[in-house]
Scaffold this active site. Structure first.
Site, mmCIF file in Angstrom:
data_model
loop_
_atom_site.group_PDB
_atom_site.id
_atom_site.type_symbol
_atom_site.label_atom_id
_atom_site.label_comp_id
_atom_site.label_asym_id
_atom_site.label_seq_id
_atom_site.Cartn_x
_atom_site.Cartn_y
_atom_site.Cartn_z
ATOM 1 N N TYR A 282 4.302 73.090 4.991
ATOM 2 C CA TYR A 282 4.841 72.979 6.351
ATOM 3 C C TYR A 282 6.298 72.541 6.227
ATOM 4 C CZ TYR A 282 4.418 71.568 11.335
ATOM 5 O OH TYR A 282 4.547 71.426 12.693
ATOM 6 N N ARG B 72 5.046 75.400 24.469
ATOM 7 C CA ARG B 72 6.462 75.112 24.719
ATOM 8 C C ARG B 72 7.079 76.203 25.566
ATOM 9 N NH1 ARG B 72 8.183 72.932 18.690
ATOM 10 N NH2 ARG B 72 7.268 74.842 17.924
HETATM 11 P P1 FAD Z 1 10.148 83.062 6.252
HETATM 12 O O1 FAD Z 1 11.262 82.792 7.193
HETATM 13 O O2 FAD Z 1 8.770 83.233 6.800
HETATM 14 O O3 FAD Z 1 10.538 84.353 5.409
HETATM 15 C C1 FAD Z 1 9.614 85.071 4.637
HETATM 16 C C2 FAD Z 1 9.905 86.540 4.868
HETATM 17 O O4 FAD Z 1 9.099 87.317 3.975
HETATM 18 C C3 FAD Z 1 9.567 87.001 6.281
HETATM 19 O O5 FAD Z 1 10.696 87.578 6.872
HETATM 20 C C4 FAD Z 1 8.432 88.000 6.062
HETATM 21 O O6 FAD Z 1 8.478 89.091 6.976
HETATM 22 C C5 FAD Z 1 8.690 88.474 4.647
HETATM 23 N N1 FAD Z 1 7.512 88.988 3.946
HETATM 24 C C6 FAD Z 1 6.317 88.364 3.805
HETATM 25 N N2 FAD Z 1 5.477 89.153 3.094
HETATM 26 C C7 FAD Z 1 6.155 90.274 2.787
HETATM 27 C C8 FAD Z 1 5.819 91.461 2.079
HETATM 28 N N3 FAD Z 1 4.607 91.633 1.539
HETATM 29 N N4 FAD Z 1 6.766 92.434 1.969
HETATM 30 C C9 FAD Z 1 7.994 92.276 2.508
HETATM 31 N N5 FAD Z 1 8.362 91.168 3.186
HETATM 32 C C10 FAD Z 1 7.458 90.179 3.323
HETATM 33 N N6 FAD Z 1 12.437 74.479 10.722
HETATM 34 C C11 FAD Z 1 13.420 73.607 11.043
HETATM 35 O O7 FAD Z 1 14.101 73.095 10.146
HETATM 36 N N7 FAD Z 1 13.695 73.299 12.346
HETATM 37 C C12 FAD Z 1 12.999 73.841 13.381
HETATM 38 O O8 FAD Z 1 13.284 73.533 14.547
HETATM 39 C C13 FAD Z 1 11.966 74.760 13.073
HETATM 40 N N8 FAD Z 1 11.255 75.319 14.054
HETATM 41 C C14 FAD Z 1 10.277 76.204 13.764
HETATM 42 C C15 FAD Z 1 9.575 76.775 14.808
HETATM 43 C C16 FAD Z 1 8.585 77.695 14.546
HETATM 44 C C17 FAD Z 1 7.838 78.314 15.690
HETATM 45 C C18 FAD Z 1 8.289 78.030 13.184
HETATM 46 C C19 FAD Z 1 7.199 79.022 12.880
HETATM 47 C C20 FAD Z 1 8.988 77.466 12.135
HETATM 48 C C21 FAD Z 1 9.986 76.538 12.409
HETATM 49 N N9 FAD Z 1 10.731 75.965 11.399
HETATM 50 C C22 FAD Z 1 11.713 75.063 11.709
HETATM 51 C C23 FAD Z 1 10.475 76.277 9.969
HETATM 52 C C24 FAD Z 1 11.345 77.423 9.450
HETATM 53 O O9 FAD Z 1 11.082 78.590 10.187
HETATM 54 C C25 FAD Z 1 11.025 77.661 7.987
HETATM 55 O O10 FAD Z 1 11.230 76.485 7.228
HETATM 56 C C26 FAD Z 1 11.841 78.775 7.324
HETATM 57 O O11 FAD Z 1 12.084 79.861 8.171
HETATM 58 C C27 FAD Z 1 11.091 79.258 6.119
HETATM 59 O O12 FAD Z 1 11.829 80.197 5.383
HETATM 60 P P2 FAD Z 1 11.058 81.067 4.319
HETATM 61 O O13 FAD Z 1 12.085 81.930 3.653
HETATM 62 O O14 FAD Z 1 10.218 80.220 3.457
HETATM 63 O O15 FAD Z 1 10.014 81.925 5.166
HETATM 64 N N1 UDP Z 2 3.072 66.998 19.056
HETATM 65 C C1 UDP Z 2 2.405 66.523 20.162
HETATM 66 N N2 UDP Z 2 3.002 66.587 21.392
HETATM 67 C C2 UDP Z 2 4.238 67.085 21.549
HETATM 68 C C3 UDP Z 2 4.936 67.569 20.432
HETATM 69 C C4 UDP Z 2 4.315 67.514 19.187
HETATM 70 O O1 UDP Z 2 1.276 66.076 20.049
HETATM 71 O O2 UDP Z 2 4.727 67.115 22.688
HETATM 72 C C5 UDP Z 2 2.396 66.941 17.735
HETATM 73 C C6 UDP Z 2 1.635 68.222 17.416
HETATM 74 O O3 UDP Z 2 0.472 67.869 16.706
HETATM 75 C C7 UDP Z 2 2.593 68.945 16.494
HETATM 76 C C8 UDP Z 2 3.194 67.774 15.721
HETATM 77 O O4 UDP Z 2 3.323 66.750 16.696
HETATM 78 O O5 UDP Z 2 1.921 69.853 15.651
HETATM 79 C C9 UDP Z 2 4.533 68.066 15.085
HETATM 80 O O6 UDP Z 2 5.439 68.450 16.098
HETATM 81 P P1 UDP Z 2 6.722 69.286 15.770
HETATM 82 O O7 UDP Z 2 7.549 69.361 16.997
HETATM 83 O O8 UDP Z 2 7.338 68.753 14.530
HETATM 84 O O9 UDP Z 2 6.072 70.712 15.490
HETATM 85 P P2 UDP Z 2 6.736 72.095 15.053
HETATM 86 O O10 UDP Z 2 8.144 72.104 15.588
HETATM 87 O O11 UDP Z 2 6.670 72.150 13.581
HETATM 88 O O12 UDP Z 2 5.859 73.102 15.718
#
Ligand code: FAD
Ligand code: UDP
Length: 375
Positions: free
Chosen positions: A351, A279
């Site tokens: 997830y 992306r």
């Molecule tokens: P985290 O945010 O991972 O928080 C856990 C924290 O614990 C971290 O800050 C970590 O550093 C800390 N930690 C871990 N181990 C230790 C330790 N031993 N000591 C001290 N600290 C520690 N969700 C959506 O709804 N919409 C989206 O568009 C979306 N996009 C995403 C894109 C990406 C690339 C990713 C990776 C995730 C995305 N998500 C999205 C999901 C979202 O990020 C998570 O649902 C959410 O942040 C999870 O919160 P959490 O508190 O469970 O975990």
């Molecule tokens: N995906 C794909 N093509 C795209 C976007 C998504 O094949 O252009 C598939 C890919 O397997 C991805 C899944 O759809 O892991 C879920 O996409 P999403 O955007 O929900 O992923 P996230 O934001 O969690 O990374």
């Protein structure tokens, strides 16, 4: 040494919602966070007045009204609607899969024509799809699978689509309407100015230790709290005694351009296998209440999937059968830890989107504090 009611391990969303309710009940909390900031993966960095989503694009979307009310009670959201575009070797397709995509791909103009195309292409898959490839072909046919799914998915997960669970692709809507909204949920948006305001509200009233790994000094921290809320990786909590759970990681690389608009949309998915990133995110377009022309520069982040190794951030759980079975064994150990509440994406090895994490934390807060979810 001060004794706290709760030691909260991890400054992400799960920890934040628990902290919010604990403080509301008059409890004292110490937050121990490994990173140099709170917010977990929601953290935004200000670059030239643009809130840069430091750990990947975060769009809040939910069908859970109570969760939506909870976050809107804390910060104001904009009306951002995610409409990403897929770039396949220079051909641009609207996502998710909808009439705009079908029309661009096949020149069809009606839902009936699109359905006929897909029907003809999915005849090879019969019965319940056994893996992501079969699921994808049965949903949208082979053309879309080859151009928009296969390469992206294999980059993202580092394995063949035949070895991936089908639920991953069912996250994406398939629509026979001209609707480019990536999500089906009724509520969607991004906090105005980014997510840090939300984080501040959630952790208000807590003591915070940043750049501190709880597991490196667990005994000391355990002695500081009556109870522990642990949101880190579950296998790491137990010293990986049964072996490691697998994760996928990511690497982010920024480009700053001297233009007010580089790609014309917040999210472009790069679906060809030979492009190493999945992306590109142009962050200013998330801030849709503001005219993008006000800032003459723009920040674009490339997102590279990576195999997870020690020392890297574990972004995605790999929920295949092998890892789920291993997780179950750790979960049994976790159930015996009476002083500890485990929750969040890493500790539950799920997830989870943000709304699901909040829902999970609100339920945990109800059990712990006996209060109603919400504000
Ligand atoms: P985290 O945010 O991972 O928080 C856990 C924290 O614990 C971290 O800050 C970590 O550093 C800390 N930690 C871990 N181990 C230790 C330790 N031993 N000591 C001290 N600290 C520690 N969700 C959506 O709804 N919409 C989206 O568009 C979306 N996009 C995403 C894109 C990406 C690339 C990713 C990776 C995730 C995305 N998500 C999205 C999901 C979202 O990020 C998570 O649902 C959410 O942040 C999870 O919160 P959490 O508190 O469970 O975990
Ligand atoms: N995906 C794909 N093509 C795209 C976007 C998504 O094949 O252009 C598939 C890919 O397997 C991805 C899944 O759809 O892991 C879920 O996409 P999403 O955007 O929900 O992923 P996230 O934001 O969690 O990374």
């Amino acid at each position: 040494m001060k004794k706290y009611d709760y030691v909260i391990v991890g400054g992400g969303l799960f920890g934040g919602v628990m902290a919010f309710h604990a403080v509301k009940q008059g409890k004292s909390c110490l937050v121990v966070e490994r990173r140099p900031h709170l917010g977990g993966n929601l953290y935004c960095e200000d670059v030239d007045g643009i809130p840069v989503h430091r750990y990947g694009a975060h769009i809040f979307h939910t069908s859970d009204r109570e969760v939506w009310q909870f976050v809107n009670g804390l910060v104001e959201f904009n009306r951002y609607t995610n409409c990403p575009v897929a770039n396949y070797r220079g051909e641009m397709y609207n996502m998710p899969f909808n009439m705009n995509t079908f029309s661009r791909l096949w020149g069809v103009t009606t839902p009936k024509e699109a359905m006929e195309k897909i029907e003809a292409q999915r005849s090879g898959v019969t019965g319940t799809p056994a893996n992501l490839e079969e699921q994808a072909i049965s949903l949208v046919g082979t053309d879309i699978y080859e151009k928009l799914i296969k390469g992206y998915t294999e980059k993202q997960w580092g394995r063949d689509c035949k070895e991936l669970p089908s639920f991953i692709i069912r996250r994406l809507p398939v629509r026979y309407t001209y609707d480019n909204n990536y999500f089906n949920d009724p509520y969607q948006g991004i906090p105005i100015g980014g997510y840090n305001g939300l984080t501040e509200k959630l952790f208000a009233g807590c003591d915070v230790l940043l750049k501190t790994d709880y597991l490196a000094d667990q005994e000391r921290f355990d002695a500081m709290g009556e109870r522990v809320i642990y949101t880190g990786a579950l296998d790491a909590y137990f010293g990986c005694c049964f072996g490691r759970l697998e994760y996928r990681s990511l690497r982010f690389e920024d480009d700053v351009y001297d233009t007010d608009n580089h790609q014309g949309v917040a999210v472009v998915n790069h679906t060809a296998r030979e492009v190493p990133y999945t992306r590109t995110i142009e962050h200013k377009h998330f801030d849709c209440t503001r005219d993008y022309r006000e800032i003459p520069r723009t920040v674009v982040t490339r997102e590279y999937p990576a195999a997870w190794e020690e020392g890297m951030e574990p972004y995605y759980p790999v929920n295949d059968e092998k890892n789920q079975a291993l997780y179950k064994r750790y979960e049994e150990l976790a159930e015996r830890e009476e002083k500890v509440i485990f929750g969040g994406r890493l500790a539950e090895y799920r997830y989870y989107d943000m709304d699901k994490v909040i829902r999970s934390a609100l339920e945990a807060a109800k059990r712990e504090f006996g209060v109603q979810a919400g504000l």
